[in-house]
Write an enzyme that holds these catalytic residues in place. Structure first.
Site, PDB file in Angstrom:
ATOM      1  N   ARG A   1       0.828  -1.219   0.000  1.00 46.29           N
ATOM      2  CA  ARG A   1       0.000   0.000   0.000  1.00 46.29           C
ATOM      3  C   ARG A   1       0.863   1.271   0.000  1.00 46.29           C
ATOM      4  O   ARG A   1       1.310   1.751   1.043  1.00 46.29           O
ATOM      5  CB  ARG A   1      -0.898  -0.011   1.244  1.00 46.29           C
ATOM      6  CG  ARG A   1      -1.724   1.235   1.427  1.00 46.29           C
ATOM      7  CD  ARG A   1      -2.934   1.315   0.575  1.00 46.29           C
ATOM      8  NE  ARG A   1      -3.819   0.165   0.735  1.00 46.29           N
ATOM      9  CZ  ARG A   1      -4.713  -0.189  -0.190  1.00 46.29           C
ATOM     10  NH1 ARG A   1      -4.808   0.481  -1.297  1.00 46.29           N
ATOM     11  NH2 ARG A   1      -5.485  -1.234   0.018  1.00 46.29           N
TER      12      ARG A   1
ATOM     13  N   GLN B   1      -8.562  -7.310  -8.380  1.00 46.82           N
ATOM     14  CA  GLN B   1      -8.571  -5.846  -8.539  1.00 46.82           C
ATOM     15  C   GLN B   1      -7.198  -5.331  -8.941  1.00 46.82           C
ATOM     16  O   GLN B   1      -6.184  -5.716  -8.346  1.00 46.82           O
ATOM     17  CB  GLN B   1      -9.002  -5.186  -7.220  1.00 46.82           C
ATOM     18  CG  GLN B   1      -8.824  -3.665  -7.230  1.00 46.82           C
ATOM     19  CD  GLN B   1      -9.864  -2.932  -6.423  1.00 46.82           C
ATOM     20  OE1 GLN B   1     -11.045  -2.982  -6.737  1.00 46.82           O
ATOM     21  NE2 GLN B   1      -9.421  -2.274  -5.372  1.00 46.82           N
TER      22      GLN B   1
ATOM     23  N   ARG C   1       1.125  -6.158 -10.156  1.00 47.43           N
ATOM     24  CA  ARG C   1       1.649  -5.627  -8.882  1.00 47.43           C
ATOM     25  C   ARG C   1       1.882  -6.725  -7.849  1.00 47.43           C
ATOM     26  O   ARG C   1       2.402  -6.456  -6.773  1.00 47.43           O
ATOM     27  CB  ARG C   1       0.726  -4.553  -8.331  1.00 47.43           C
ATOM     28  CG  ARG C   1      -0.653  -5.065  -7.901  1.00 47.43           C
ATOM     29  CD  ARG C   1      -1.486  -3.963  -7.267  1.00 47.43           C
ATOM     30  NE  ARG C   1      -2.802  -4.462  -6.862  1.00 47.43           N
ATOM     31  CZ  ARG C   1      -3.661  -3.765  -6.094  1.00 47.43           C
ATOM     32  NH1 ARG C   1      -3.334  -2.546  -5.672  1.00 47.43           N
ATOM     33  NH2 ARG C   1      -4.826  -4.278  -5.759  1.00 47.43           N
TER      34      ARG C   1
ATOM     35  N   HIS D   1      -0.524   3.771 -10.321  1.00 46.24           N
ATOM     36  CA  HIS D   1      -1.356   4.096  -9.149  1.00 46.24           C
ATOM     37  C   HIS D   1      -0.540   4.884  -8.102  1.00 46.24           C
ATOM     38  O   HIS D   1      -0.188   4.356  -7.058  1.00 46.24           O
ATOM     39  CB  HIS D   1      -1.840   2.765  -8.551  1.00 46.24           C
ATOM     40  CG  HIS D   1      -2.979   2.877  -7.600  1.00 46.24           C
ATOM     41  ND1 HIS D   1      -2.918   3.612  -6.441  1.00 46.24           N
ATOM     42  CD2 HIS D   1      -4.215   2.324  -7.615  1.00 46.24           C
ATOM     43  CE1 HIS D   1      -4.060   3.509  -5.787  1.00 46.24           C
ATOM     44  NE2 HIS D   1      -4.867   2.743  -6.476  1.00 46.24           N
TER      45      HIS D   1
ATOM     46  N   ASP E   1     -13.363   9.210  -5.620  1.00 40.40           N
ATOM     47  CA  ASP E   1     -12.898   8.067  -6.423  1.00 40.40           C
ATOM     48  C   ASP E   1     -13.402   8.303  -7.844  1.00 40.40           C
ATOM     49  O   ASP E   1     -14.465   7.826  -8.236  1.00 40.40           O
ATOM     50  CB  ASP E   1     -13.463   6.760  -5.850  1.00 40.40           C
ATOM     51  CG  ASP E   1     -12.788   5.542  -6.474  1.00 40.40           C
ATOM     52  OD1 ASP E   1     -13.009   4.426  -5.960  1.00 40.40           O
ATOM     53  OD2 ASP E   1     -12.053   5.722  -7.456  1.00 40.40           O
TER      54      ASP E   1
ATOM     55  N   GLU F   1      -3.574   9.139 -10.587  1.00 42.84           N
ATOM     56  CA  GLU F   1      -3.078   7.944 -11.298  1.00 42.84           C
ATOM     57  C   GLU F   1      -3.261   8.075 -12.820  1.00 42.84           C
ATOM     58  O   GLU F   1      -4.359   7.840 -13.325  1.00 42.84           O
ATOM     59  CB  GLU F   1      -3.863   6.734 -10.801  1.00 42.84           C
ATOM     60  CG  GLU F   1      -3.976   6.625  -9.281  1.00 42.84           C
ATOM     61  CD  GLU F   1      -5.085   5.684  -8.855  1.00 42.84           C
ATOM     62  OE1 GLU F   1      -5.415   4.758  -9.628  1.00 42.84           O
ATOM     63  OE2 GLU F   1      -5.633   5.864  -7.750  1.00 42.84           O
TER      64      GLU F   1
HETATM   65  O1  LIG Z   1      -6.960  -1.378  -2.400  1.00 43.33           O
HETATM   66  P1  LIG Z   1      -6.524  -1.351  -3.854  1.00 43.33           P
HETATM   67  O2  LIG Z   1      -6.851  -2.603  -4.598  1.00 43.33           O
HETATM   68  O3  LIG Z   1      -5.068  -0.963  -3.972  1.00 43.33           O
HETATM   69  O4  LIG Z   1      -7.382  -0.174  -4.570  1.00 43.33           O
HETATM   70  C1  LIG Z   1      -7.393   1.089  -3.954  1.00 43.33           C
HETATM   71  C2  LIG Z   1      -8.210   2.058  -4.814  1.00 43.33           C
HETATM   72  O5  LIG Z   1      -7.548   2.209  -6.074  1.00 43.33           O
HETATM   73  C3  LIG Z   1      -8.163   3.270  -6.837  1.00 43.33           C
HETATM   74  O6  LIG Z   1      -7.423   3.466  -8.019  1.00 43.33           O
HETATM   75  C4  LIG Z   1      -9.594   2.872  -7.205  1.00 43.33           C
HETATM   76  O7  LIG Z   1     -10.192   3.893  -7.993  1.00 43.33           O
HETATM   77  C5  LIG Z   1     -10.373   2.640  -5.918  1.00 43.33           C
HETATM   78  O8  LIG Z   1     -11.686   2.214  -6.235  1.00 43.33           O
HETATM   79  C6  LIG Z   1      -9.655   1.587  -5.057  1.00 43.33           C
HETATM   80  O9  LIG Z   1     -10.324   1.435  -3.813  1.00 43.33           O
END
Ligand SMILES: O=P(O)(O)OC[C@H]1O[C@@H](O)[C@H](O)[C@@H](O)[C@@H]1O
Length: 323
Positions: free
Chosen positions: A76, A94, A99, A177, A222, A281
């Site tokens: 993170r 997701q 990554r 991101h 978001d 991003e």
């Molecule tokens: O927790 P992750 O998978 O890294 O994603 C974090 C956020 O990433 C952002 O880019 C998305 O638009 C959000 O919807 C998402 O919650």
């Protein structure tokens, strides 16, 4: 899926005063790029992820959560690479699997026209594993160059090539991101996205048009800004610092801050950390990128941090954005 540990490259591959390979337990090997004074960039082979970008004074410019966890979960903070899927737009996990994989040092990358003055850079490469091909049945070579400029600016250049031998094209969505470290989110404004259309992820991805002046933050955001300008400025009033984000090959820009409720719900994120970060991003989300076999796409992210005392009028964001 258990992440395979990377094999560290032989030291001669990394023989440069601007670059250091650091082995670490648990597959956390990383490369450190060193620039002038205290400028540096750290890249983890896990995820091909930039996890630190420091300026002349050794100040950290990217946000990393104090609760960030270890492989095989995504880390993170820094600059996660979202590929071959952004968000939940498809049947992969997701933000796709790039990554969550170990990248390798690419010791023989195809030539990339760059500024010869840049000495601190590293080339990484990711190719799909057998398991990846079961999830996403396409062969690709994803080359990523991370470079630290003489003035401390950071650039990431992605080159993705379709290496399918069955003649099939593939389509993907993508984002850098990027987590920026900010002093206080309520003192931050973003210039360059005003009047742009966006998809609001908090309202069923419905399309809206942004209001006419700089974006400020008072609650969870978001949004996927569509066909966004190639330059966006993030002005941190308290830090008297402006991040200038430039993008090439990436039409969209996602802006995300989880705010308090979602922050509390995230295991790998401190409850109040939303106050000290903002994600902007550069991305390709609305229109997936399609490559035929043999075709290659290039997408570039440029980051610089310039001193700005916006309140004294010394920084004109429009000048930053439009030169
Ligand atoms: O927790 P992750 O998978 O890294 O994603 C974090 C956020 O990433 C952002 O880019 C998305 O638009 C959000 O919807 C998402 O919650």
């Amino acid at each position: 899926m258990a992440a395979a540990t990377p094999h560290s490259p032989p030291p001669q591959q990394l023989s440069s005063p601007f670059l250091e390979y650091i082995r670490a337990p648990g597959g956390l090997d990383k490369v450190v790029l060193r620039g002038r004074r205290s400028c540096s960039v750290e890249i983890r082979l896990f995820g091909g992820q930039v996890t630190s970008w420091k300026n002349d004074h050794g100040e950290e410019l990217l946000f990393v959560s104090s609760k960030a966890i270890k492989p095989p979960k995504p880390f993170r903070g820094g600059i996660p690479i979202c590929f071959p899927q952004f968000g939940t737009q498809g049947n992969l996990e997701q933000h796709g699997f790039a990554r969550n994989r170990f990248w390798a040092i690419d010791d023989n990358p195809p030539p990339l026209p760059v500024n010869p003055a840049i000495k601190a850079f590293v080339d990484l490469i990711l190719k799909p594993s057998e398991d990846d091909l079961k999830m996403w049945p396409h062969s690709f070579e994803f080359r990523l160059r991370i470079a630290l400029g003489a003035g401390g600016d950071l650039s990431l250049t992605s080159r993705i090539r379709n290496t399918n031998t069955d003649g099939r094209p593939f389509s993907y969505t993508f984002a850098y991101h990027t987590y920026f470290s900010v002093s206080d989110i309520s003192e931050v404004r973003v210039e360059g996205l005003e009047t742009m259309d966006y998809l609001d992820n908090m309202k069923g991805k419905e399309r809206f048009t942004e209001q006419g002046d700089a974006i400020v933050f008072e609650s969870e955001v978001d949004k996927v800004y569509l066909a966004a300008p190639s330059k966006v400025a993030i002005i941190d009033h308290d830090m008297r610092r402006t991040f200038v984000v430039t993008k090439e090959g990436l039409p969209d820009a996602v802006v995300w801050n989880p705010w308090d409720k979602k922050a509390k719900a995230m295991q790998d994120f401190g409850d109040s950390e939303y106050k000290h970060m903002l994600c902007v991003e550069p991305a390709a989300v609305e229109k997936p990128i399609t490559l035929k076999p043999g075709e290659e796409w290039k997408g570039r992210l440029g980051l610089s941090a310039v001193p700005s005392s916006y309140c004294s009028g010394q920084l004109d964001p429009l000048k930053v954005l439009h030169g």
